[in-house]
Design an enzyme around this catalytic site. Structure first.
Site, mmCIF file in Angstrom:
data_model
loop_
_atom_site.group_PDB
_atom_site.id
_atom_site.type_symbol
_atom_site.label_atom_id
_atom_site.label_comp_id
_atom_site.label_asym_id
_atom_site.label_seq_id
_atom_site.Cartn_x
_atom_site.Cartn_y
_atom_site.Cartn_z
ATOM 1 N N ASP A 1 0.481 -0.771 0.366
ATOM 2 C CA ASP A 1 0.065 0.080 -0.210
ATOM 3 C C ASP A 1 0.455 1.775 -0.003
ATOM 4 O O ASP A 1 1.802 0.809 0.046
ATOM 5 C CB ASP A 1 -0.560 0.177 1.421
ATOM 6 C CG ASP A 1 -2.180 0.963 0.938
ATOM 7 O OD1 ASP A 1 -2.008 1.585 0.274
ATOM 8 O OD2 ASP A 1 -1.848 1.692 2.441
ATOM 9 N N ASP B 1 -0.541 5.327 1.216
ATOM 10 C CA ASP B 1 -0.974 5.536 1.662
ATOM 11 C C ASP B 1 -0.270 4.857 3.035
ATOM 12 O O ASP B 1 -0.886 4.296 3.763
ATOM 13 C CB ASP B 1 -2.259 6.807 1.784
ATOM 14 C CG ASP B 1 -1.838 7.500 0.343
ATOM 15 O OD1 ASP B 1 -1.324 7.800 -0.291
ATOM 16 O OD2 ASP B 1 -3.661 6.804 -0.074
#
Length: 233
Positions: A20, A22
């Site tokens: 991922d 963020d």
């Protein structure tokens, strides 16, 4: 969570690691940062929290956030100039280590390609290894929606992206690393063979409880991958 021998083995044996972006690969939530830049930060941050906590369908949350923000092409360009990526400590070293081990690195994010592509390029990650959302603009550069064909614009999108990666490259073992409910889905739906939850930026209790391994520091991953392993893995 305590590292188990099985988790360490799967980490070392994985053909690819998907991150991922963020609050994992980077220390901030780019959607929230862009919203703050546009003057609608608090409203959008609340919607992001609901989406990451799993309490609202992701595509609806994305649509709502973007309709509040309405970023223009010029807005995004100015944001990138004024807000350099805050890469999480240890990530450049981890990416280099994975590459040296022959393990491919992918970015699978609910964020935006316009923001993530420069980050990927700076770390030597091919843009073909980036799966994220695309903001659409009209001929005048005004906001015109988002590409609804992208895997990660919807709930269940990250497992779908990982299944696509496995099919395209012939991988059998893929690890997902992330902080949110949409990252956890990759493991719960069987696309990823291992899910490492990351709480170094924000701790999400429901994610921590279901992760195969939950870490607070990227160095923990580096230590496992750099250590000598039985069987040469």
């Amino acid at each position: 969570m305590e590292l188990t021998a099985d988790v360490a083995r799967k980490l070392r044996a994985a053909e690819a690691v998907c991150f991922d972006v963020d609050s994992t690969f980077c220390e901030d939530e780019s959607i929230d940062e862009l919203a703050a830049f546009l003057g609608v930060g608090e409203q959008v941050a609340a919607l992001t929290a609901k989406a990451m906590g799993g309490s609202v369908e992701f595509k609806e949350a994305l649509r709502t956030r973007l309709s509040v923000m309405k970023p223009t092409h010029g807005d995004v360009e100015r944001f990138l100039r004024e807000h350099p990526h805050r890469v999480t400590k240890g990530i450049p070293e981890l990416v280099s280590l994975l590459k040296s081990r022959g393990q491919e690195v992918f970015l699978v994010s609910g964020g935006f390609r316009q923001i993530i592509h420069p980050l990927a390029e700076s770390l030597g990650i091919p843009l073909s290894h980036v799966f994220a959302n695309t903001i659409l603009f009209d001929s005048h550069g005004a906001y015109a929606g988002f590409d609804e064909s992208e895997f990660t614009c919807r709930s269940g999108g990250k497992p779908a992206a990982i299944r696509h990666i496995k099919d395209k490259y012939g991988y059998e073992s893929v690890v997902m690393v992330g902080d949110g409910a949409t990252d956890l889905e990759a493991r719960l739906e069987g696309a990823a063979s291992l899910f490492v939850g990351y709480g170094g930026v924000v701790v999400r209790k429901n994610v921590a409880e279901q992760a195969d391994w939950y870490i607070m520091d990227v160095q923990q991953l580096i230590d496992v991958l750099a250590a000598p392993a039985p069987g040469g893995l």
